[in-house]
Enzyme design. Structure first.
Site, PDB file in Angstrom:
ATOM      1  N   ASP A 165      -1.337  33.431 121.211  1.00  0.00           N
ATOM      2  CA  ASP A 165      -0.360  34.174 122.012  1.00  0.00           C
ATOM      3  C   ASP A 165      -0.997  35.144 123.007  1.00  0.00           C
ATOM      4  O   ASP A 165      -0.312  36.000 123.557  1.00  0.00           O
ATOM      5  CB  ASP A 165       0.599  34.947 121.107  1.00  0.00           C
ATOM      6  CG  ASP A 165      -0.109  35.962 120.221  1.00  0.00           C
ATOM      7  OD1 ASP A 165      -1.343  35.918 120.119  1.00  0.00           O
ATOM      8  OD2 ASP A 165       0.592  36.816 119.625  1.00  0.00           O
ATOM      9  N   GLU A 166      -2.304  35.005 123.269  1.00  0.00           N
ATOM     10  CA  GLU A 166      -2.990  35.890 124.198  1.00  0.00           C
ATOM     11  C   GLU A 166      -3.923  35.098 125.101  1.00  0.00           C
ATOM     12  O   GLU A 166      -4.547  34.125 124.667  1.00  0.00           O
ATOM     13  CB  GLU A 166      -3.826  36.931 123.457  1.00  0.00           C
ATOM     14  CG  GLU A 166      -3.054  37.943 122.654  1.00  0.00           C
ATOM     15  CD  GLU A 166      -3.985  38.882 121.917  1.00  0.00           C
ATOM     16  OE1 GLU A 166      -4.220  40.000 122.421  1.00  0.00           O
ATOM     17  OE2 GLU A 166      -4.502  38.485 120.852  1.00  0.00           O
ATOM     18  N   ASP A 198      -0.022  38.843 126.811  1.00  0.00           N
ATOM     19  CA  ASP A 198       0.218  38.794 125.364  1.00  0.00           C
ATOM     20  C   ASP A 198       1.706  38.583 125.119  1.00  0.00           C
ATOM     21  O   ASP A 198       2.542  39.338 125.611  1.00  0.00           O
ATOM     22  CB  ASP A 198      -0.256  40.103 124.720  1.00  0.00           C
ATOM     23  CG  ASP A 198      -0.256  40.047 123.204  1.00  0.00           C
ATOM     24  OD1 ASP A 198       0.158  39.011 122.650  1.00  0.00           O
ATOM     25  OD2 ASP A 198      -0.653  41.042 122.573  1.00  0.00           O
TER      26      ASP A 198
END
Length: 429
Positions: free
Chosen positions: A103-104, A8
């Protein structure tokens, strides 16, 4: 034993802004939503000032001025490209990757010896920071849910290694006891409230809950979450996520639109982006819906909202055909004399583009259309979004959303590349 990791990016939008502007380091920084309406990302320094997620920016004007808070408009072109760079780097270390959000990403770490696991992950984390400038936190666990919890703990420990592992020791129970049940992956506000009324406040409480009661109150998905907290995998890595069954593109406008030509350009732009998403997942759409609305909060102006749906003669994903149908649908509901604040395009009846179903009287040559769209997508991916676009989108941007604090698209637009200057007088006597 199966081992998952969740990678993350830390304060991703804010971190992207800092990569190309080092002067933003250690300063409170917020990134705003479309039309600069509310906060969608915060640096740690901004969080320390009490700035909340989704907080309207007008409430923060005094704080921004008095505490030197840096404000940026959302720069999704930059963020998308930086996301691609981050996870390309991650995948060079661990190929089995499921993209979970911008973003993960989840990783499958099977095959890596337990003794080498933390070192391998730490090496990857350092490489991501070195190659992209984006700091990441990593959670490791025998299930995706435990990996998500571990990642949450890694983010909280700002002085640690940025890597946390669960599922390997007796300390797991005390660790889970420190995690609020609302921070468990998949437990939303409604479920959190239900659990709290029955004395379940932490991840450990949920892990110990009765299976039958959980399935009755939270359904089978909640039961799977409980099993995952116990280290029993219930969710697998999805390297090829199922295609979306609805694709929608809509925006609120920076200023009201009063002419059809202006709204048509906006609808063409939304349709073009939706068509790109269709082709990305190798799908076609059979139904298109156009919507438009005035500002519902303006009581001093006449209000109007409507939508029109078009069933296409055959499922397609080529931009010109979809734009043609979108504009025809939009004209059916357009009304003069109104100030339109928002519009959108939605694609449904989505199906795979393979095998292709030909229509006897279809005037479109699918072979030619597919080749044109392939070239267009390739150029826009490599040269920047919007390098090639439909003439229906026009060249003006009067309809575009408000972005008063927009940073350059450093990595995808030639006109906005970082500039380097040299002091030619340096060292002169």
């Amino acid at each position: 034993m199966t081992t998952f990791a969740l990678v993350d990016c830390n304060n991703f939008y804010a971190s992207c802004e800092r990569v190309f502007d080092p002067s933003l380091e250690h300063r409170p920084l917020i990134v705003l939503s479309n039309n600069d309406g509310c906060v969608v990302a915060r640096s740690n320094e901004a969080k320390a000032l009490g700035i909340g997620m989704a907080q309207p920016v007008f409430e923060l004007r005094d704080l921004i001025r008095n505490r030197g808070v840096v404000v940026r408009s959302s720069n999704y072109t930059l963020y998308d490209d930086m996301s691609r760079r981050v996870f390309s780097t991650v995948q060079s270390f661990f190929p089995e990757l499921e993209s979970y959000s911008i973003d993960e990403a989840f990783l499958d770490l099977d095959g890596i010896a337990s003794g080498d696991l933390l070192e391998s992950v730490a090496t990857m984390r350092k490489a991501v920071l070195q190659y992209t400038g984006i700091p990441v936190s990593i959670g490791i666990g025998p299930t995706k849910t435990l990996a998500k919890v571990a990642n949450h703990l890694a983010k909280q420990d700002r002085t640690g290694s940025g890597v946390t592992r669960l599922g390997t020791g007796a300390d797991d129970e005390s660790t889970l006891a420190s995690v609020d049940v609302g921070d468990v992956w998949g437990i939303g506000p409604r479920w959190k409230q239900t659990l709290a009324t029955h004395g379940i406040h932490t991840a450990l409480d949920l892990r110990r809950a009765d299976d039958r009661w959980i399935q009755t109150r939270l359904n089978v998905v909640g039961l799977r979450t409980v099993h995952e907290l116990r280290g029993i995998p219930a969710f697998t890595l999805e390297q090829a996520p199922p295609p979306r069954q609805t694709i929608m593109r809509s925006r609120s406008f920076a200023k009201p639109i009063e002419t059809w030509d202006e709204l048509a350009r906006a609808l063409a732009s939304f349709t073009s982006r939706a068509a790109e998403k269709l082709r990305d997942q190798h799908s076609t759409a059979g139904v298109l819906t156009v919507s438009m609305a005035t500002d519902r909060y303006r009581t001093d102006q006449p209000r109007y909202a409507n939508h029109a749906t078009a069933r296409l003669p055959a499922p397609v994903n080529d931009t010109p055909t979809l734009i043609r149908h979108a504009l025809a649908a939009g004209q059916r509901i357009w009304k003069e004399g109104f100030h339109f604040k928002k519009a959108g395009v939605q694609l449904t009846a989505i199906e795979s583009s393979q095998p292709e179903q030909l229509q006897l009287f279809d005037p479109l040559d699918p072979g030619t259309s597919n080749r044109v769209m392939h070239v267009m997508d390739h150029i826009n991916r490599t040269m920047g979004t919007g390098t090639l676009r439909s003439a229906a989108m026009g060249t003006g941007e009067a309809w575009i959303t408000r972005r008063q604090h927009h940073s350059p698209r450093y990595t995808t637009c030639w006109d906005e590349l970082v500039e380097a200057t040299a002091n030619t007088n340096r060292g002169a006597s």
